[in-house]
Motif scaffolding. Structure first.
Motif, mmCIF file in Angstrom:
data_model
loop_
_atom_site.group_PDB
_atom_site.id
_atom_site.type_symbol
_atom_site.label_atom_id
_atom_site.label_comp_id
_atom_site.label_asym_id
_atom_site.label_seq_id
_atom_site.Cartn_x
_atom_site.Cartn_y
_atom_site.Cartn_z
ATOM 1 N N SER A 6 -55.978 56.556 29.028
ATOM 2 C CA SER A 6 -54.782 56.486 28.192
ATOM 3 C C SER A 6 -54.275 57.888 27.909
ATOM 4 N N GLY A 7 -53.052 57.966 27.365
ATOM 5 C CA GLY A 7 -52.514 59.244 26.948
ATOM 6 C C GLY A 7 -51.398 59.791 27.816
ATOM 7 N N GLY A 8 -51.106 59.133 28.922
ATOM 8 C CA GLY A 8 -50.038 59.604 29.786
ATOM 9 C C GLY A 8 -48.676 59.433 29.139
ATOM 10 N N GLY A 9 -47.670 60.052 29.750
ATOM 11 C CA GLY A 9 -46.333 59.924 29.224
ATOM 12 C C GLY A 9 -45.387 60.907 29.877
ATOM 13 N N LEU A 10 -44.197 60.980 29.333
ATOM 14 C CA LEU A 10 -43.156 61.884 29.829
ATOM 15 C C LEU A 10 -43.086 63.098 28.913
ATOM 16 N N VAL A 11 -43.255 64.262 29.504
ATOM 17 C CA VAL A 11 -43.189 65.512 28.755
ATOM 18 C C VAL A 11 -42.320 66.493 29.514
ATOM 19 N N SER A 16 -47.844 70.252 26.315
ATOM 20 C CA SER A 16 -49.254 69.904 26.444
ATOM 21 C C SER A 16 -49.427 68.398 26.311
ATOM 22 N N LEU A 17 -50.512 67.902 26.863
ATOM 23 C CA LEU A 17 -50.807 66.477 26.808
ATOM 24 C C LEU A 17 -52.314 66.306 26.905
ATOM 25 N N THR A 18 -52.825 65.328 26.174
ATOM 26 C CA THR A 18 -54.255 65.038 26.229
ATOM 27 C C THR A 18 -54.474 63.619 26.727
ATOM 28 N N LEU A 19 -55.253 63.499 27.757
ATOM 29 C CA LEU A 19 -55.638 62.195 28.295
ATOM 30 C C LEU A 19 -57.043 61.850 27.806
ATOM 31 N N SER A 20 -57.259 60.545 27.622
ATOM 32 C CA SER A 20 -58.577 60.058 27.203
ATOM 33 C C SER A 20 -59.067 59.027 28.198
ATOM 34 N N CYS A 21 -60.365 58.999 28.394
ATOM 35 C CA CYS A 21 -60.981 57.990 29.234
ATOM 36 C C CYS A 21 -62.198 57.449 28.505
ATOM 37 N N ASN A 73 -69.506 63.051 21.246
ATOM 38 C CA ASN A 73 -70.965 63.199 21.163
ATOM 39 C C ASN A 73 -71.707 61.996 21.739
ATOM 40 N N ALA A 74 -71.075 60.846 21.690
ATOM 41 C CA ALA A 74 -71.722 59.645 22.218
ATOM 42 C C ALA A 74 -71.673 59.583 23.740
ATOM 43 N N LYS A 75 -70.957 60.551 24.340
ATOM 44 C CA LYS A 75 -70.832 60.625 25.798
ATOM 45 C C LYS A 75 -70.206 59.362 26.380
ATOM 46 N N THR A 76 -69.258 58.793 25.636
ATOM 47 C CA THR A 76 -68.574 57.620 26.156
ATOM 48 C C THR A 76 -67.101 57.859 26.399
ATOM 49 N N THR A 77 -66.578 58.964 25.896
ATOM 50 C CA THR A 77 -65.152 59.254 26.058
ATOM 51 C C THR A 77 -64.967 60.666 26.591
ATOM 52 N N LEU A 78 -64.187 60.772 27.621
ATOM 53 C CA LEU A 78 -63.871 62.045 28.261
ATOM 54 C C LEU A 78 -62.412 62.369 27.969
ATOM 55 N N TYR A 79 -62.159 63.617 27.606
ATOM 56 C CA TYR A 79 -60.811 64.059 27.307
ATOM 57 C C TYR A 79 -60.366 65.127 28.302
ATOM 58 N N LEU A 80 -59.103 65.088 28.632
ATOM 59 C CA LEU A 80 -58.508 66.119 29.467
ATOM 60 C C LEU A 80 -57.319 66.692 28.704
#
Length: 126
Positions: A6-11, A16-21, A73-80
């Motif tokens: 998630s986190g995509g869009g038009l910029v 800047s933009l942050t994506l999450s997985c 910290n739970a190592k379940t979500t990756l951010y870009l």
């Protein structure tokens, strides 16, 4: 393993933009996760990737200095975190995971990943 990006869009260029997985299901906490992207008419390519344990990160040449990767910290979500975005960054961004550690030199190889998310579109206007 299910991956939800998630986190995509038009910029605009320079923004800047942050994506999450978010990973769910079987644990990937001992494995690797990464971001890949595919622009229209082009092959899918690596962006950044990381081993959750044991070290090892991969940054593509175009992401160095502009993109950063982080995780919870739970190592379940990756951010870009993507800064100074350019029109050429326009693509569908996919997150991927593998339940085992990947050799650092192979983190950017999409063939190493077993699980893929659905992708999130990032459009950068000039």
């Amino acid at each position: 393993v299910q991956l939800q990006a998630s986190g995509g869009g038009l910029v605009q260029a320079g923004d800047s933009l942050t994506l999450s997985c978010a990973a769910s299901g079987r644990s990937v906490s001992s494995g690797a996760m990464g971001w890949f992207r595919q622009a229209p008419g082009k092959e899918r390519e690596s962006v950044v990737a990381i081993n959750w344990s044991g070290g090892g990160t991969h940054f593509s040449e175009y992401s160095k200095g502009r993109f950063t990767i982080s995780r919870d910290n739970a190592k379940t979500t990756l951010y870009l975190q993507m800064n100074s975005l350019k029109p050429e960054d326009t693509a569908v961004y996919y997150c991927a995971a593998h339940r085992n550690r990947i050799a650092t030199g192979s983190l950017g190889d999409l063939r190493m990943y077993s699980y893929w998310g659905q992708g999130t579109l990032v459009t950068v206007s000039s």
